[in-house]
Every structure is written in structure tokens, then in C-alpha cells.
Design an enzyme around this catalytic site. Sequence first.
Site, short mmCIF file in Angstrom:
data_model
loop_
_atom_site.label_atom_id
_atom_site.label_comp_id
_atom_site.label_asym_id
_atom_site.label_seq_id
_atom_site.Cartn_x
_atom_site.Cartn_y
_atom_site.Cartn_z
N TYR A 151 -18.34 17.64 -4.18
CA TYR A 151 -17.01 18.25 -4.23
C TYR A 151 -16.90 19.16 -5.46
O TYR A 151 -16.56 20.35 -5.35
CB TYR A 151 -15.97 17.15 -4.28
N GLU A 153 -19.18 20.44 -7.58
CA GLU A 153 -20.08 21.61 -7.63
C GLU A 153 -19.83 22.54 -6.45
O GLU A 153 -19.99 23.76 -6.56
CB GLU A 153 -21.55 21.16 -7.66
N SER A 195 -1.07 7.03 -2.61
CA SER A 195 -0.89 6.42 -1.28
C SER A 195 -1.36 4.97 -1.28
O SER A 195 -0.68 4.09 -0.74
CB SER A 195 -1.61 7.25 -0.22
N GLN A 215 -7.04 4.99 -17.56
CA GLN A 215 -7.38 6.39 -17.27
C GLN A 215 -6.10 7.12 -16.86
O GLN A 215 -5.18 6.49 -16.33
CB GLN A 215 -8.47 6.50 -16.19
#
Length: 348
Positions: A151, A153, A195, A215
Site C-alpha cells: 500500500y 510503496e 468501525s 499510538q
Amino acid sequence: MARTYASRKRVLVTGGAGFLGSHLIDRLLSDGHEVLCADNLFTGTKRNIEHLLTNPRFEFLRHDVTFPLYVEVDEIYNLACPASPIQYQHDPVQTTKTSVHGAINMLGLAKRLKCRILQASTSEVYGDPAVHPQTEHYWGHVNPIGPRSCYDEGKRCAETLFFDYHRQAGVEIKVARIFNTYGPRMHRADGRVVSNFIIQALAGEPITLFGDGNQTRSFCFVSDLIDGLVRLMETPPSFTGPVNLGNPVEFTMRELAELILKETESSSKLVNMALPQDDPRQRQPDISLAKAKLGWEPQIKLADGLKPTVNYFRQDNLQAGAVRKHVQTTVAAPQGPTILREFAGTAG
Ligand code: NAD
Ligand code: UDP
């Protein structure tokens, strides 16, 4: 908005049956334009666009952007690409092909038609960023061989192609780097954090907090994001981007879980699970460029945007007649297409 035929544009939206694409089409139709939606329904659903099927200014074409497309339009929004880690890691080679071959095909179309084309790029081009918050000047910190690379790159190569078609062939391009966006019509099985947490909270199930939950991400409500994309498309030809589009207010995943528990009045407990490989520790857009060039900044606070999103999933549960549990918290092994079965159940 009523338009004369002369001021009405024919707009191609690839990936238009997906979450962002379907909202973008709603906006373009309400602005009075004609829309051709091209989508292979890999992660998008007909349900997202069924309310448009009787609109004479809307047309749906089942098409895979890795193959050339010959149509006549005035503008192209290139959104086709699976966007959640579980979905894009399911068939990583196809993900790269969608980004790279899809960009080549759509740029070739834009070149032939001499029309504008906008690329839905991503904050993932910054990888696990060493600079915080991220400005467009930052070149990123991306693992080229990890599970997210197809995804990250793929999207980076698509940006390269956009700028090379611009420099080499004079194609008029716009590149948006989209940060985490949420809202109604997110796919319930896409494994994205908003979700997942809402579905788990509504079902009274444990909230799956990956890692220690410290995070961070910055969450933009879908209507704000769509407004940014439309404004970007309308900028003068000299402005190409890339431009960050996202809400700069940063939350830890633990804070997000607590907000969702409050909004759903749920007593679900938080459980810690393993952090996926290469999961970025922090992410926050610097949106100074979008403010200056598009006069844009998000209007909807996370606590406010969660309300319609929670309502959407409540309704979704009711329509299913029961609390469905299709929450994905792990990526399927390449030989075990768990997630595809989820899509197969909804893609028609
Ligand atoms: P989505 O999965 O809901 O929509 C993607 C759409 O593309 C789906 O309808 C899918 O069926 C279609 N598609 C996938 N591969 C295709 C192919 N080969 N040919 C034709 N159609 C194909 O995801 P989304 O959240 O709506 O994302 C839309 C775009 O925005 C993507 O390009 C994504 O990378 C980008 N983006 C989204 C976010 C976000 O937070 N939602 C963040 C950054 C970037
Ligand atoms: N995440 C989580 N629980 C989940 C799903 C995701 O804690 O059930 C975390 C994930 O590890 C990441 C953050 O939420 O740190 C955002 O994940 P998402 O897949 O929504 O988007 P992305 O990682 O692409 O920003």
C-alpha cells in the site's frame, strides 16, 4: 444545485462504490454534475450507491482500474484502492497493481482527454514518521519490504507517476495526502479502528486495543474530507499538491476507545492485543498548506462526528436483524482468505 449543460461537468470517480467515493459522488451530484462511477466492488458495495441508481446523472460501471478504460469525461478522481490494512494486505500484489497500473491507466486517460485528475494518496507515504507533525516536505520513513509496503510503496509510486505525467506530458494533476477519515458507510469488516471499536462497543464485546493503545492517529470526519478534495480539484492549474488533508487533532487509541464507550453508553472492557508489524506510532497532519491554498480546515470535532457514525452502525445492526459481529482484528494468511468471504457477502 441547478446547472446549465455548459457548466455541468462529467466526472469519473474510480472507487466510487467505496466509503469516501460514495460520499464524493453524493457531493458532486448535489453540485449539479454528472458522475460515472467505476469500481470492481472489491471492498466497495452496491449498497453505498443504491440510492443513486435512479438518478439520471449517475452511472455505475463495474470495472477494474488495472485494465485500461476508454470513456469521455471532463475530470477524474482516482480513489480506487483498498484502504484498510486488512483489506490491502489480503492480496498485496493486486494492491500494488491497483495503485500503479491503476494510476498509469487513469493518467493515460487524463492525458488523452486533456483533463484534470486527482489522486487519493495517503498519509501512509510518510510511513512510521520520524518528523511530527508531518508536512508535505517530509519524504517519509517507509519499510519497502514489510506487510504494509504494498500500500505505502504503491501509493508512493502512484505519486511519482502523477508528477512524471505532469512534467513529461503536461497532465493537470492534484495530489491529496489523506489522513485517517471516518464516518457512515465505512465497511463493518474492514478492520479499521473506528468501525471496530464502535461495533464492539455496540455489541458489548471487548474493545481490541492493539499494543499499549498509546499510538496516535488524527481522525477527520468524511464530510470535511470530501470538501477538501473538491476544493483541491478547483485550485488553479499551477497548484498540484501534494497537500495534506486531515484533522490535525491527535488522539491515542485509548482516548478514542474511551470516547466511543461514552458515545455508545457501553460497558465493554478494553483488552490489549499484539501491535501489528510496522504500525505507525504517531500520525498528525500539518495542514498549513491546505489552509493557505484551499482555504480549508476541518469543522467537525471527533466527538461530534462519532454520533452519526455510531448511528450508522446502530442502523446497520438493525437492518441485519441482529447484532452482527463481523469485526476483523487479524490479517488473514495468504492462503486463508477469511476477509474475502466477508466481502463476498456484501459486495453485491
Ligand atoms: P474503500 O475500500 O471503502 O474504497 C475503495 C474503493 O475502491 C472500493 O469501492 C473498491 O471496491 C474499489 N477498488 C479497489 N480496487 C479496485 C480496482 N482494482 N479497480 C476498481 N475499483 C477498485 O476505501 P476508502 O476509505 O473509501 O478509500 C478511498 C481512497 O482514499 C483509497 O484510494 C485510499 O487509499 C484513500 N485513502 C483513504 C483513507 C481513509 O481513511 N479512508 C486514508 C488515506 C487514503
Ligand atoms: N487498532 C486497534 N484496534 C483495532 C484496529 C486498529 O488498536 O481493532 C489500531 C491500529 O493498530 C492502529 C490504529 O488503531 O494503530 C489505526 O488503525 P487503522 O487500521 O484504522 O488505520 P491505520 O493504521 O492505517 O492508520
